[in-house]
Design a protein around this motif. Structure first.
Motif, PDB file in Angstrom:
ATOM      1  N   LEU A 284       0.837  -1.197   0.000  1.00 43.59           N
ATOM      2  CA  LEU A 284       0.000   0.000   0.000  1.00 43.59           C
ATOM      3  C   LEU A 284       0.875   1.252   0.000  1.00 43.59           C
ATOM      4  N   VAL A 285       1.955   1.228   0.771  1.00 44.26           N
ATOM      5  CA  VAL A 285       2.910   2.345   0.754  1.00 44.26           C
ATOM      6  C   VAL A 285       3.492   2.517  -0.635  1.00 44.26           C
ATOM      7  N   ASN A 286       3.876   1.400  -1.260  1.00 44.53           N
ATOM      8  CA  ASN A 286       4.402   1.456  -2.627  1.00 44.53           C
ATOM      9  C   ASN A 286       3.404   2.105  -3.574  1.00 44.53           C
ATOM     10  N   SER A 287       2.139   1.704  -3.455  1.00 47.37           N
ATOM     11  CA  SER A 287       1.113   2.211  -4.366  1.00 47.37           C
ATOM     12  C   SER A 287       1.066   3.732  -4.353  1.00 47.37           C
ATOM     13  N   LYS A 288       1.064   4.301  -3.156  1.00 44.50           N
ATOM     14  CA  LYS A 288       0.952   5.755  -3.033  1.00 44.50           C
ATOM     15  C   LYS A 288       2.209   6.453  -3.531  1.00 44.50           C
ATOM     16  N   LEU A 289       3.386   5.890  -3.232  1.00 43.43           N
ATOM     17  CA  LEU A 289       4.627   6.490  -3.715  1.00 43.43           C
ATOM     18  C   LEU A 289       4.751   6.374  -5.228  1.00 43.43           C
ATOM     19  N   TYR A 290       4.353   5.234  -5.783  1.00 44.17           N
ATOM     20  CA  TYR A 290       4.447   5.054  -7.234  1.00 44.17           C
ATOM     21  C   TYR A 290       3.545   6.054  -7.951  1.00 44.17           C
ATOM     22  N   GLU A 291       2.364   6.298  -7.390  1.00 44.84           N
ATOM     23  CA  GLU A 291       1.486   7.301  -8.006  1.00 44.84           C
ATOM     24  C   GLU A 291       2.160   8.674  -7.994  1.00 44.84           C
ATOM     25  N   ASP A 292       2.855   9.013  -6.913  1.00 48.26           N
ATOM     26  CA  ASP A 292       3.526  10.305  -6.814  1.00 48.26           C
ATOM     27  C   ASP A 292       4.692  10.414  -7.794  1.00 48.26           C
ATOM     28  N   TYR A 293       5.420   9.315  -7.992  1.00 50.19           N
ATOM     29  CA  TYR A 293       6.676   9.379  -8.739  1.00 50.19           C
ATOM     30  C   TYR A 293       6.544   9.070 -10.230  1.00 50.19           C
ATOM     31  N   ILE A 294       5.699   8.100 -10.594  1.00 54.07           N
ATOM     32  CA  ILE A 294       5.588   7.741 -12.020  1.00 54.07           C
ATOM     33  C   ILE A 294       4.785   8.834 -12.720  1.00 54.07           C
ATOM     34  N   PRO A 295       5.359   9.488 -13.741  1.00 52.54           N
ATOM     35  CA  PRO A 295       4.724  10.688 -14.310  1.00 52.54           C
ATOM     36  C   PRO A 295       3.323  10.451 -14.876  1.00 52.54           C
ATOM     37  N   ASN A 296       3.156   9.401 -15.657  1.00 53.71           N
ATOM     38  CA  ASN A 296       1.880   9.159 -16.338  1.00 53.71           C
ATOM     39  C   ASN A 296       1.134   8.028 -15.641  1.00 53.71           C
ATOM     40  N   SER A 297       0.763   8.276 -14.385  1.00 52.74           N
ATOM     41  CA  SER A 297       0.142   7.204 -13.606  1.00 52.74           C
ATOM     42  C   SER A 297      -1.169   7.656 -12.983  1.00 52.74           C
ATOM     43  N   VAL A 298      -1.988   6.678 -12.664  1.00 58.24           N
ATOM     44  CA  VAL A 298      -3.248   6.917 -11.954  1.00 58.24           C
ATOM     45  C   VAL A 298      -3.419   5.793 -10.947  1.00 58.24           C
ATOM     46  N   LEU A 299      -3.957   6.123  -9.779  1.00 58.44           N
ATOM     47  CA  LEU A 299      -4.149   5.148  -8.707  1.00 58.44           C
ATOM     48  C   LEU A 299      -5.631   4.865  -8.511  1.00 58.44           C
ATOM     49  N   VAL A 300      -5.973   3.577  -8.439  1.00 57.71           N
ATOM     50  CA  VAL A 300      -7.337   3.148  -8.120  1.00 57.71           C
ATOM     51  C   VAL A 300      -7.253   2.176  -6.951  1.00 57.71           C
ATOM     52  N   ASP A 301      -8.085   2.395  -5.953  1.00 55.19           N
ATOM     53  CA  ASP A 301      -8.082   1.532  -4.777  1.00 55.19           C
ATOM     54  C   ASP A 301      -9.247   0.547  -4.861  1.00 55.19           C
ATOM     55  N   ILE A 302      -8.975  -0.706  -4.541  1.00 54.28           N
ATOM     56  CA  ILE A 302     -10.003  -1.740  -4.526  1.00 54.28           C
ATOM     57  C   ILE A 302     -10.124  -2.291  -3.109  1.00 54.28           C
ATOM     58  N   LYS A 303     -11.318  -2.204  -2.557  1.00 51.21           N
ATOM     59  CA  LYS A 303     -11.569  -2.636  -1.189  1.00 51.21           C
ATOM     60  C   LYS A 303     -11.777  -4.157  -1.125  1.00 51.21           C
ATOM     61  N   LYS A 304     -11.811  -4.654   0.117  1.00 52.49           N
ATOM     62  CA  LYS A 304     -12.047  -6.067   0.394  1.00 52.49           C
ATOM     63  C   LYS A 304     -11.061  -6.965  -0.347  1.00 52.49           C
ATOM     64  N   SER A 305      -9.808  -6.520  -0.338  1.00 53.26           N
ATOM     65  CA  SER A 305      -8.740  -7.291  -0.955  1.00 53.26           C
ATOM     66  C   SER A 305      -7.520  -7.232  -0.056  1.00 53.26           C
ATOM     67  N   SER A 306      -6.677  -8.243  -0.183  1.00 50.81           N
ATOM     68  CA  SER A 306      -5.439  -8.269   0.574  1.00 50.81           C
ATOM     69  C   SER A 306      -4.258  -8.000  -0.336  1.00 50.81           C
ATOM     70  N   HIS A 307      -3.899  -8.962  -1.185  1.00 57.45           N
ATOM     71  CA  HIS A 307      -2.744  -8.811  -2.076  1.00 57.45           C
ATOM     72  C   HIS A 307      -3.075  -9.149  -3.517  1.00 57.45           C
ATOM     73  N   TRP A 308      -4.185  -9.845  -3.715  1.00 57.74           N
ATOM     74  CA  TRP A 308      -4.601 -10.282  -5.051  1.00 57.74           C
ATOM     75  C   TRP A 308      -5.939  -9.634  -5.442  1.00 57.74           C
ATOM     76  N   PRO A 309      -5.988  -8.349  -5.677  1.00 56.17           N
ATOM     77  CA  PRO A 309      -7.273  -7.732  -6.049  1.00 56.17           C
ATOM     78  C   PRO A 309      -7.827  -8.276  -7.361  1.00 56.17           C
ATOM     79  N   HIS A 310      -6.956  -8.722  -8.248  1.00 54.42           N
ATOM     80  CA  HIS A 310      -7.394  -9.270  -9.536  1.00 54.42           C
ATOM     81  C   HIS A 310      -8.195 -10.557  -9.357  1.00 54.42           C
ATOM     82  N   TRP A 311      -7.964 -11.269  -8.243  1.00 62.69           N
ATOM     83  CA  TRP A 311      -8.674 -12.505  -7.952  1.00 62.69           C
ATOM     84  C   TRP A 311      -9.777 -12.283  -6.926  1.00 62.69           C
TER      85      TRP A 311
END
Length: 329
Positions: A284-311
């Motif tokens: 989760l820390v990575n997610s927020k930092l990556y959004e700040d640092y990667i120039p062409n990025s967007v962050l979307v949060d998915i609830k009720k997930s641990s590590h595999w939101p795709h599953w």
């Protein structure tokens, strides 16, 4: 166990059309499979009506297992799994994405059922394998979907060979510079020890415990995923391979190739970052930092997930991913 109900349907009697007819279809039995659990999940129930192939190909000397689906002329999307996993992790995402893309879900070198040379699995080893795989199947450029380790590999490929990477979907992103060791055990140390114990004892219960930190809801830790992982972890030499995978996460080794702020700012590919805020961890820390640092990025949060939101939340994940991949940010 599934319950089966059978219905016998009478048909009008008919006369055989030739003397050689040997089948008399005057009674037809049909079966309906009922399962005690609604919305029963399995790998096959996602893929049974998706035209696909599971293949092996030589990628730079590595016998590489991969899954392919979707129209041959559609834009390519390469799916990269997490640490010590396999392409089956994407079974809930393949049907929807294969309607728009040519899907290549890959077992990375050292993982799944691809070859496992006795080397430390540093980031350049994975990046070379992906480049060799793309060359072997004739791809010069693709979009990428990466979970955890897979997101790290996609990011490193985008830095190493930007012309090869179109868009990136990162779930539970990984790869940020690790803190220098203090002598106290870290979460990565605990994860490494747990995974090593599991591969040394690949019993059913042991293997299933590997999914506890990955999947929040026990109902979603399905038998299919456990069985595939058990088959993988029972392969000859897998104890040594697991050590080779996790030894690269020692901070001094890992940081040789980690994603620091400067490297993240250098990624030019449009990037969708999917976080899981219900699991407050380093990802989760990575997610927020990556959004700040990667120039062409967007962050979307998915609830009720641990590590595999795709599953864990595939409908929401697939909708967000497809919107990004087909229409952009």
């Amino acid at each position: 166990m599934p319950r089966w109900s059978f219905t016998v349907v009478s048909q009008p009697e008919s006369r055989p059309t030739t003397s050689s007819s040997i089948i008399n279809k005057d009674r037809i039995m049909t079966a309906t499979a009922l399962h005690p659990k609604d919305n029963y999940r399995s790998i096959w129930m996602y893929l049974y009506n998706v035209p696909h192939e599971v293949k092996f190909i030589d990628a730079g000397g590595i016998n590489t297992r991969y899954f392919v689906a979707g129209d041959k002329d559609a834009p390519p999307l390469v799916m990269l799994h997490g640490t010590a996993s396999s392409f089956e992790t994407f079974c809930a995402n393949i049907p929807s994405h294969a309607k728009h893309f040519r899907i290549y879900a890959v077992d990375l070198v050292g993982n799944g059922f691809s070859d496992k040379p006795d080397v430390l699995y540093k980031a350049p080893v994975y990046v070379k394998h992906v480049k060799d795989f793309m060359a072997a199947i004739g791809l010069t450029r693709a979009s990428f979907m990466g979970v955890s380790l897979g997101s790290f590999v996609a990011a490193k490929l985008a830095l190493d060979s930007p012309a090869m990477v179109d868009k990136i979907v990162m779930a539970s992103p990984f790869g940020r510079t690790l803190p220098e060791p203090t002598g106290e055990p870290t979460k990565l140390d605990d994860m490494r020890a747990a995974r090593q114990r599991i591969v040394e004892d690949p019993s059913w219960d042991s293997i299933k415990s590997a999914f506890v930190p990955l999947i929040a809801d026990e109902e979603n830790r399905i038998d299919d995923l456990v069985a595939i992982r058990q088959a993988m972890y029972s392969l000859p030499g897998m104890v040594k391979t697991m050590a080779n995978i996790w030894d690269t996460y020692e901070a001094r080794v890992f940081n040789e190739n980690a994603l620091d702020e400067a490297s993240l700012r250098a990624i030019q590919s449009e990037t969708l970052i999917i976080s899981c805020s219900d699991s407050e961890d380093e990802f989760l820390v990575n997610s927020k930092l990556y959004e700040d640092y990667i120039p062409n990025s967007v962050l979307v949060d998915i609830k009720k997930s641990s590590h595999w939101p795709h599953w864990e939340q595939p409908d929401e994940f697939n909708a967000v991913s497809l919107k990004f991949l087909t229409a952009g940010m």
